[in-house]
Design a protein around this motif. Structure first.
Motif, PDB file in Angstrom:
ATOM      1  N   ARG A 113       7.871 -43.669  -9.818  1.00  0.00           N
ATOM      2  CA  ARG A 113       8.164 -42.881 -10.775  1.00  0.00           C
ATOM      3  C   ARG A 113       9.896 -42.995 -11.212  1.00  0.00           C
ATOM      4  O   ARG A 113      10.268 -43.212 -12.210  1.00  0.00           O
ATOM      5  N   ASP A 114      10.616 -43.518 -10.015  1.00  0.00           N
ATOM      6  CA  ASP A 114      11.753 -43.872 -10.328  1.00  0.00           C
ATOM      7  C   ASP A 114      12.739 -45.024 -10.556  1.00  0.00           C
ATOM      8  O   ASP A 114      13.952 -45.120 -10.986  1.00  0.00           O
ATOM      9  N   PHE A 115      11.893 -46.112 -10.261  1.00  0.00           N
ATOM     10  CA  PHE A 115      12.353 -47.362 -10.522  1.00  0.00           C
ATOM     11  C   PHE A 115      11.544 -48.454 -11.388  1.00  0.00           C
ATOM     12  O   PHE A 115      10.539 -48.305 -11.225  1.00  0.00           O
ATOM     13  N   ARG A 116      12.517 -49.502 -11.624  1.00  0.00           N
ATOM     14  CA  ARG A 116      11.772 -50.419 -12.494  1.00  0.00           C
ATOM     15  C   ARG A 116      11.909 -51.735 -11.878  1.00  0.00           C
ATOM     16  O   ARG A 116      13.416 -52.172 -11.657  1.00  0.00           O
ATOM     17  N   ALA A 117      11.401 -52.463 -11.294  1.00  0.00           N
ATOM     18  CA  ALA A 117      11.443 -53.733 -10.881  1.00  0.00           C
ATOM     19  C   ALA A 117      12.219 -55.018 -11.835  1.00  0.00           C
ATOM     20  O   ALA A 117      11.562 -54.738 -12.878  1.00  0.00           O
ATOM     21  N   ILE A 118      12.967 -55.631 -11.368  1.00  0.00           N
ATOM     22  CA  ILE A 118      13.807 -56.673 -12.428  1.00  0.00           C
ATOM     23  C   ILE A 118      13.165 -57.945 -12.064  1.00  0.00           C
ATOM     24  O   ILE A 118      12.519 -58.740 -12.520  1.00  0.00           O
ATOM     25  N   TYR A 119      13.435 -58.506 -10.689  1.00  0.00           N
ATOM     26  CA  TYR A 119      13.076 -59.935 -10.100  1.00  0.00           C
ATOM     27  C   TYR A 119      13.235 -59.930  -8.584  1.00  0.00           C
ATOM     28  O   TYR A 119      13.980 -59.140  -8.082  1.00  0.00           O
ATOM     29  N   ARG A 120      12.251 -60.539  -8.030  1.00  0.00           N
ATOM     30  CA  ARG A 120      12.253 -60.799  -6.688  1.00  0.00           C
ATOM     31  C   ARG A 120      13.355 -61.935  -6.441  1.00  0.00           C
ATOM     32  O   ARG A 120      12.888 -63.166  -6.856  1.00  0.00           O
ATOM     33  N   LEU A 121      14.274 -61.650  -5.545  1.00  0.00           N
ATOM     34  CA  LEU A 121      15.330 -62.952  -5.188  1.00  0.00           C
ATOM     35  C   LEU A 121      14.849 -63.695  -4.109  1.00  0.00           C
ATOM     36  O   LEU A 121      14.714 -65.081  -4.315  1.00  0.00           O
ATOM     37  N   VAL A 122      14.369 -63.337  -3.094  1.00  0.00           N
ATOM     38  CA  VAL A 122      14.033 -63.939  -1.936  1.00  0.00           C
ATOM     39  C   VAL A 122      12.862 -63.387  -1.147  1.00  0.00           C
ATOM     40  O   VAL A 122      12.736 -62.043  -1.176  1.00  0.00           O
ATOM     41  N   SER A 123      12.226 -64.321  -0.410  1.00  0.00           N
ATOM     42  CA  SER A 123      11.216 -63.398   0.688  1.00  0.00           C
ATOM     43  C   SER A 123      11.873 -63.946   1.920  1.00  0.00           C
ATOM     44  O   SER A 123      12.537 -64.960   2.341  1.00  0.00           O
ATOM     45  N   PHE A 133      16.235 -53.924  -8.624  1.00  0.00           N
ATOM     46  CA  PHE A 133      15.522 -52.856  -9.201  1.00  0.00           C
ATOM     47  C   PHE A 133      16.749 -51.973 -10.109  1.00  0.00           C
ATOM     48  O   PHE A 133      17.885 -52.038  -9.978  1.00  0.00           O
ATOM     49  N   ALA A 134      16.260 -51.487 -11.214  1.00  0.00           N
ATOM     50  CA  ALA A 134      17.045 -50.383 -12.045  1.00  0.00           C
ATOM     51  C   ALA A 134      16.355 -48.970 -12.008  1.00  0.00           C
ATOM     52  O   ALA A 134      14.984 -48.969 -11.904  1.00  0.00           O
ATOM     53  N   PRO A 135      16.973 -48.081 -12.392  1.00  0.00           N
ATOM     54  CA  PRO A 135      16.535 -46.696 -12.831  1.00  0.00           C
ATOM     55  C   PRO A 135      15.204 -47.067 -13.797  1.00  0.00           C
ATOM     56  O   PRO A 135      15.359 -47.718 -14.796  1.00  0.00           O
ATOM     57  N   LYS A 136      14.161 -46.171 -13.749  1.00  0.00           N
ATOM     58  CA  LYS A 136      13.023 -46.326 -14.411  1.00  0.00           C
ATOM     59  C   LYS A 136      13.359 -46.582 -16.008  1.00  0.00           C
ATOM     60  O   LYS A 136      12.652 -47.014 -16.391  1.00  0.00           O
ATOM     61  N   ALA A 137      14.031 -45.515 -16.494  1.00  0.00           N
ATOM     62  CA  ALA A 137      14.136 -45.384 -17.885  1.00  0.00           C
ATOM     63  C   ALA A 137      15.098 -46.732 -18.590  1.00  0.00           C
ATOM     64  O   ALA A 137      15.327 -46.385 -19.764  1.00  0.00           O
TER      65      ALA A 137
END
Length: 330
Positions: free
Chosen positions: A117-127, A261-265
């Motif tokens: 509900r609250d976050f939007r993924a942007i990019y996975r940097l590392v595992s 991550f960034a805020p969902k909106a």
């Protein structure tokens, strides 16, 4: 409203197309116009800083300055909540992981945020992987010997983690359950760095921590002893360290990840800009070498969609596990 110049319109159309003003009032063609704040939800000096700061340094040289803010507490929940409720304008980001994006929301009795509900993924940097490390004075050399020691010395073992609800704690509780050692005490810290310091000083016998180059160096110098890692196979950067699977615990497996991550909106054009800029610097040889020196595997082919899918898969995978070990966070 101030209309953009012809040059600005052409630049916006050439880079991301179309949108000049997002729904939040942020102009996509001039973003970023001020420093970006990247919240690291743990104390400074730990594994999250090792990941966040090289990214901030590299992206800042071409995309715009990034300021790191460490907001520790509750296994990352305090910092995550601050980002979840921040303005969705692209100027507040989060370095998140499976602990604060999956474990805490699933296990909390009163969660202060919801990942979907609250976050939007942007990019996975590392595992990465998690390491079980002990003080050299503990007379064990592998996980099997740790189990034997724990059963012969009931109530004498405790383990430190980066905080309540972290993947470190989840792995520690998985070990306790699978080893039949329910009396091992969990000692949560405000990050991996203070937990590691207490291990080195002898105040803790055991920690579960993200595997990093620093941890590996401490192992090689004899200041601590890494018994095993939770990856399914040995890590390329630490080929001499056995996995928990090899050590006789086939169900103790966990591959970690760290994503932006960034805020969902947050408007889609800004999410796209951040992802594109990150993908570009992830081909930087210097950055790749920096991460690999820390026994981290950089992801050169991530995207907002792929990073979001990882979160969803982890929710589906970890939900029954959290229920089976009865992990509940107040």
């Amino acid at each position: 409203m101030i209309l953009p110049s012809r040059r600005e319109v052409l630049f916006g159309a050439g880079s991301l197309g179309a949108l000049t003003l997002t729904s939040s009032g942020v102009r996509a063609d001039t973003y970023p116009a001020r420093p970006i704040r990247l919240v690291v939800p743990f104390a400074a000096g730990g594994s999250n800083d090792i990941i966040a700061r090289p990214w901030a340094d590299r992206i800042g040289s071409s995309f715009g300055p990034v300021v790191i803010e460490n907001i520790a507490g509750a296994g990352g929940a305090v910092g995550c909540a601050s980002v979840a409720h921040a303005p969705a304008d692209g100027y507040t980001l989060l370095l998140g992981n499976a602990g604060n994006q999956v474990v805490i929301p699933l296990a909390s009795t009163r969660p202060s945020y919801d990942s979907a509900r609250d976050f939007r993924a942007i990019y996975r940097l590392v595992s990465s992987g998690l390491a079980f490390a002990v003080h050299p004075s503990l007379p064990v050399k592998d996980l099997g010997e740790l189990v034997t020691y724990g059963k012969a010395n009931p109530g004498k073992l405790s383990y430190g983690s980066a905080g309540v609800g972290t993947t470190n704690q989840l792995a520690g509780e998985m070990f306790k359950s699978q080893a039949g050692l329910p009396d091992i005490v969990h000692v949560p810290y405000r990050g991996a760095a203070p937990a590691t310091n207490d291990l080195l000083s002898g105040q803790l016998p055991l920690i579960v921590a993200v595997m990093t180059g620093q941890l590996l160096q401490l192992h090689e110098s004899g200041k601590l002893r890494i018994l095993a890692v939770t990856n399914e196979r040995r890590m390329a950067g630490a080929p001499d360290i056995p996995t928990a699977i090899e050590s006789g615990m086939p169900d103790l497996k966990f591959d970690g990840w760290f994503s932006l991550f960034a805020p969902k909106a947050t408007p889609e054009p800004i999410i796209s800009q951040l992802a594109q800029a990150t993908r570009k610097i992830m081909s930087n040889t210097s950055l790749l070498e920096t991460y690999r020196a820390e026994v981290l595997e950089p992801d050169r082919d991530s995207s907002p969609e792929k990073a979001q899918q990882i979160v969803q898969r982890e929710v589906e995978r970890l939900s029954p596990l959290i229920k089976s070990i009865q992990l509940k966070l107040e």
